[in-house]
Design a protein around this motif. Structure first.
Motif, PDB file in Angstrom:
ATOM      1  N   THR A 148       0.999  -1.884  -6.620  1.00 48.74           N
ATOM      2  CA  THR A 148       2.420  -2.175  -6.470  1.00 48.74           C
ATOM      3  C   THR A 148       2.773  -2.366  -4.997  1.00 48.74           C
ATOM      4  O   THR A 148       2.375  -1.560  -4.146  1.00 48.74           O
ATOM      5  N   PHE A 149       3.531  -3.429  -4.726  1.00 46.14           N
ATOM      6  CA  PHE A 149       3.968  -3.760  -3.370  1.00 46.14           C
ATOM      7  C   PHE A 149       5.483  -3.621  -3.260  1.00 46.14           C
ATOM      8  O   PHE A 149       6.199  -3.761  -4.252  1.00 46.14           O
ATOM      9  N   PRO A 150       5.987  -3.381  -2.055  1.00 43.56           N
ATOM     10  CA  PRO A 150       7.436  -3.322  -1.863  1.00 43.56           C
ATOM     11  C   PRO A 150       8.117  -4.643  -2.233  1.00 43.56           C
ATOM     12  O   PRO A 150       7.540  -5.723  -2.094  1.00 43.56           O
ATOM     13  N   GLY A 151       9.371  -4.546  -2.696  1.00 43.58           N
ATOM     14  CA  GLY A 151      10.131  -5.733  -3.055  1.00 43.58           C
ATOM     15  C   GLY A 151       9.770  -6.237  -4.437  1.00 43.58           C
ATOM     16  O   GLY A 151       9.182  -5.526  -5.257  1.00 43.58           O
ATOM     17  N   GLY A 152      10.140  -7.502  -4.684  1.00 37.92           N
ATOM     18  CA  GLY A 152       9.879  -8.107  -5.977  1.00 37.92           C
ATOM     19  C   GLY A 152       8.852  -9.215  -5.880  1.00 37.92           C
ATOM     20  O   GLY A 152       7.843  -9.090  -5.176  1.00 37.92           O
ATOM     21  N   HIS A 153       9.108 -10.314  -6.580  1.00 36.55           N
ATOM     22  CA  HIS A 153       8.167 -11.435  -6.594  1.00 36.55           C
ATOM     23  C   HIS A 153       7.905 -11.969  -5.194  1.00 36.55           C
ATOM     24  O   HIS A 153       6.779 -12.340  -4.870  1.00 36.55           O
ATOM     25  N   ASN A 154       8.937 -12.004  -4.361  1.00 35.96           N
ATOM     26  CA  ASN A 154       8.809 -12.512  -2.996  1.00 35.96           C
ATOM     27  C   ASN A 154       8.860 -11.386  -1.962  1.00 35.96           C
ATOM     28  O   ASN A 154       9.414 -11.549  -0.871  1.00 35.96           O
ATOM     29  N   GLY A 155       8.242 -10.253  -2.285  1.00 38.92           N
ATOM     30  CA  GLY A 155       8.289  -9.110  -1.387  1.00 38.92           C
ATOM     31  C   GLY A 155       7.720  -9.384  -0.017  1.00 38.92           C
ATOM     32  O   GLY A 155       8.119  -8.761   0.976  1.00 38.92           O
ATOM     33  N   ASN A 156       6.797 -10.337   0.082  1.00 39.42           N
ATOM     34  CA  ASN A 156       6.215 -10.659   1.394  1.00 39.42           C
ATOM     35  C   ASN A 156       7.229 -11.298   2.340  1.00 39.42           C
ATOM     36  O   ASN A 156       7.049 -11.271   3.549  1.00 39.42           O
ATOM     37  N   THR A 157       8.299 -11.868   1.788  1.00 35.90           N
ATOM     38  CA  THR A 157       9.348 -12.449   2.631  1.00 35.90           C
ATOM     39  C   THR A 157      10.584 -11.568   2.728  1.00 35.90           C
ATOM     40  O   THR A 157      11.281 -11.599   3.734  1.00 35.90           O
ATOM     41  N   THR A 158      10.868 -10.753   1.707  1.00 45.86           N
ATOM     42  CA  THR A 158      12.063  -9.898   1.750  1.00 45.86           C
ATOM     43  C   THR A 158      11.793  -8.549   2.399  1.00 45.86           C
ATOM     44  O   THR A 158      12.697  -7.939   2.968  1.00 45.86           O
ATOM     45  N   HIS A 159      10.540  -8.080   2.336  1.00 45.32           N
ATOM     46  CA  HIS A 159      10.163  -6.780   2.905  1.00 45.32           C
ATOM     47  C   HIS A 159       8.865  -6.926   3.701  1.00 45.32           C
ATOM     48  O   HIS A 159       7.869  -6.256   3.420  1.00 45.32           O
ATOM     49  N   PRO A 160       8.841  -7.806   4.706  1.00 48.98           N
ATOM     50  CA  PRO A 160       7.572  -8.130   5.368  1.00 48.98           C
ATOM     51  C   PRO A 160       6.893  -6.951   6.046  1.00 48.98           C
ATOM     52  O   PRO A 160       5.661  -6.850   6.020  1.00 48.98           O
ATOM     53  N   HIS A 161       7.655  -6.058   6.668  1.00 46.01           N
ATOM     54  CA  HIS A 161       7.030  -4.932   7.366  1.00 46.01           C
ATOM     55  C   HIS A 161       6.371  -3.982   6.368  1.00 46.01           C
ATOM     56  O   HIS A 161       5.192  -3.610   6.513  1.00 46.01           O
ATOM     57  N   ALA A 162       7.115  -3.587   5.339  1.00 44.54           N
ATOM     58  CA  ALA A 162       6.559  -2.673   4.338  1.00 44.54           C
ATOM     59  C   ALA A 162       5.440  -3.347   3.554  1.00 44.54           C
ATOM     60  O   ALA A 162       4.438  -2.703   3.198  1.00 44.54           O
ATOM     61  N   TYR A 163       5.580  -4.630   3.290  1.00 45.60           N
ATOM     62  CA  TYR A 163       4.557  -5.374   2.556  1.00 45.60           C
ATOM     63  C   TYR A 163       3.265  -5.414   3.367  1.00 45.60           C
ATOM     64  O   TYR A 163       2.166  -5.204   2.827  1.00 45.60           O
ATOM     65  N   ALA A 164       3.378  -5.683   4.670  1.00 43.35           N
ATOM     66  CA  ALA A 164       2.203  -5.735   5.537  1.00 43.35           C
ATOM     67  C   ALA A 164       1.508  -4.380   5.587  1.00 43.35           C
ATOM     68  O   ALA A 164       0.267  -4.305   5.592  1.00 43.35           O
ATOM     69  N   THR A 165       2.296  -3.303   5.630  1.00 46.24           N
ATOM     70  CA  THR A 165       1.709  -1.963   5.652  1.00 46.24           C
ATOM     71  C   THR A 165       0.891  -1.705   4.390  1.00 46.24           C
ATOM     72  O   THR A 165      -0.230  -1.178   4.451  1.00 46.24           O
ATOM     73  N   ARG A 166       1.437  -2.082   3.251  1.00 42.77           N
ATOM     74  CA  ARG A 166       0.728  -1.915   1.978  1.00 42.77           C
ATOM     75  C   ARG A 166      -0.518  -2.794   1.935  1.00 42.77           C
ATOM     76  O   ARG A 166      -1.599  -2.359   1.482  1.00 42.77           O
ATOM     77  N   LEU A 167      -0.408  -4.025   2.403  1.00 41.88           N
ATOM     78  CA  LEU A 167      -1.534  -4.948   2.394  1.00 41.88           C
ATOM     79  C   LEU A 167      -2.663  -4.438   3.282  1.00 41.88           C
ATOM     80  O   LEU A 167      -3.839  -4.453   2.887  1.00 41.88           O
ATOM     81  N   ARG A 168      -2.320  -3.978   4.475  1.00 40.10           N
ATOM     82  CA  ARG A 168      -3.327  -3.449   5.391  1.00 40.10           C
ATOM     83  C   ARG A 168      -4.071  -2.279   4.748  1.00 40.10           C
ATOM     84  O   ARG A 168      -5.296  -2.158   4.870  1.00 40.10           O
ATOM     85  N   SER A 169      -3.335  -1.423   4.062  1.00 42.03           N
ATOM     86  CA  SER A 169      -3.947  -0.263   3.422  1.00 42.03           C
ATOM     87  C   SER A 169      -4.972  -0.698   2.383  1.00 42.03           C
ATOM     88  O   SER A 169      -6.083  -0.162   2.320  1.00 42.03           O
ATOM     89  N   LEU A 170      -4.618  -1.678   1.556  1.00 42.56           N
ATOM     90  CA  LEU A 170      -5.531  -2.139   0.520  1.00 42.56           C
ATOM     91  C   LEU A 170      -6.759  -2.831   1.105  1.00 42.56           C
ATOM     92  O   LEU A 170      -7.889  -2.644   0.619  1.00 42.56           O
ATOM     93  N   LEU A 171      -6.536  -3.640   2.130  1.00 42.10           N
ATOM     94  CA  LEU A 171      -7.636  -4.428   2.682  1.00 42.10           C
ATOM     95  C   LEU A 171      -8.613  -3.590   3.493  1.00 42.10           C
ATOM     96  O   LEU A 171      -9.765  -3.999   3.703  1.00 42.10           O
ATOM     97  N   THR A 172      -8.176  -2.448   3.961  1.00 43.39           N
ATOM     98  CA  THR A 172      -9.056  -1.597   4.775  1.00 43.39           C
ATOM     99  C   THR A 172      -9.620  -0.424   3.985  1.00 43.39           C
ATOM    100  O   THR A 172     -10.326   0.404   4.535  1.00 43.39           O
ATOM    101  N   THR A 173      -9.293  -0.341   2.695  1.00 45.90           N
ATOM    102  CA  THR A 173      -9.825   0.708   1.835  1.00 45.90           C
ATOM    103  C   THR A 173     -10.894   0.126   0.928  1.00 45.90           C
ATOM    104  O   THR A 173     -10.619  -0.835   0.191  1.00 45.90           O
ATOM    105  N   PRO A 174     -12.105   0.629   0.954  1.00 46.27           N
ATOM    106  CA  PRO A 174     -13.171   0.077   0.117  1.00 46.27           C
ATOM    107  C   PRO A 174     -12.834   0.170  -1.377  1.00 46.27           C
ATOM    108  O   PRO A 174     -12.156   1.088  -1.809  1.00 46.27           O
TER     109      PRO A 174
END
Length: 278
Positions: free
Chosen positions: A252-278
């Motif tokens: 689950t990511f912050p925001g809705g369908h377009n969370g990467n544009t409506t919540h970019p900071h929180a979305y990036a934080t979540r994305l970084r966590s997933l991409l750096t966790t094996p």
């Protein structure tokens, strides 16, 4: 990769692709949704460039990515081949990838056709009817074709209102982070939305993705949804079905369908966590 900021173009069969590289670290390709070109990630990318070299691009038919045959609909497998060639042009190592909606389906095709190019794919709410049971698939393929016909008959504004409704987006009450870059509905965005509704929606309805092939891909595929996307909408159902095909959980990511544009900071934080966790 060393720190870089580069804008360039790449000739591919039937088109010329515009792309942008920025940042330092492992390569992260972002494939956007809808009318999203490289500029759509303007608020997301700065939160990622300290850890990744971020590759964004204009999908063929959008903005600066020119078509040899402007009236022709490009299949999603052809879009995936564009990404294959783009990645091959900028790196000889497996890349990370974020795919949003239509971009997620492009990523899924890439994971099947060229799994060695992508180590991890975050597939956020893929618009992929073929992931669904037969009856749901037929209904949602018809829904996509209906959006195209609505655009042709009633125009862009009416069609976009229906797109938002079908994705569980309320543009009036939608929450966002503060200080986002304005993205007015200018001529470029109207043209991109028009191309999306005329061609890419049809490509999604006619897609040939083989769900069984995804389970055998060596790419690590992470199915994702927005926190505020209703579970009843089409793309949420596709993401859930993808997780079932893979036998994995859903992220689950912050925001809705377009969370990467409506919540970019929180979305990036979540994305970084997933991409750096094996």
């Amino acid at each position: 990769m060393s720190s870089t900021r580069q804008m360039s173009s790449l000739p591919v069969p039937g088109a010329t692709l515009y792309y942008r590289l920025e940042g330092s670290g492992p390569l992260l390709l972002i494939s956007q949704s809808g009318e999203g070109d490289a500029d759509r990630t303007v608020d997301l990318v700065p939160h990622l460039t300290d850890a990744f070299t971020v590759l964004t691009y204009d999908r063929r038919g959008l903005s600066r990515s020119r078509l040899a045959e402007p009236g022709r609909t490009t299949s999603l497998t052809e879009h995936a081949e564009d990404v294959h060639r783009l990645l091959a042009a900028v790196t000889d190592e497996p890349a990370l990838m974020l795919g949003c909606s239509l971009g997620a389906v492009i990523g899924l095709h890439l994971a099947v056709r060229h799994p060695g190019q992508v180590s991890t794919l975050v597939a956020h709410e893929p618009v992929a009817p073929r992931l669904l049971p037969a009856a749901d698939r037929v209904r949602h393929e018809a829904e996509l074709v209906g959006l195209r016909e609505l655009y042709r008959g009633a125009g862009l504004a009416v069609a976009l209102s229906e797109v938002a409704r079908s994705l569980g987006i309320d543009p009036v009450r939608q929450e966002t982070e503060a200080d986002l870059t304005p993205q007015p509905m200018d001529g470029r965005r109207r043209a991109n939305f028009g191309y999306f509704l005329e061609h890419d929606v049809l490509a999604a309805a006619r897609d040939t993705l083989d769900p069984a092939a995804l389970a055998g891909s060596t790419t690590r595929i992470l199915a994702a949804v927005g926190a505020t996307t209703p579970a009843t909408v089409f793309d949420h159902g596709c993401a859930t079905a993808l997780a079932e095909v893979l036998g994995t959980g859903i992220h689950t990511f912050p925001g809705g369908h377009n969370g990467n544009t409506t919540h970019p900071h929180a979305y990036a934080t979540r994305l970084r966590s997933l991409l750096t966790t094996p």
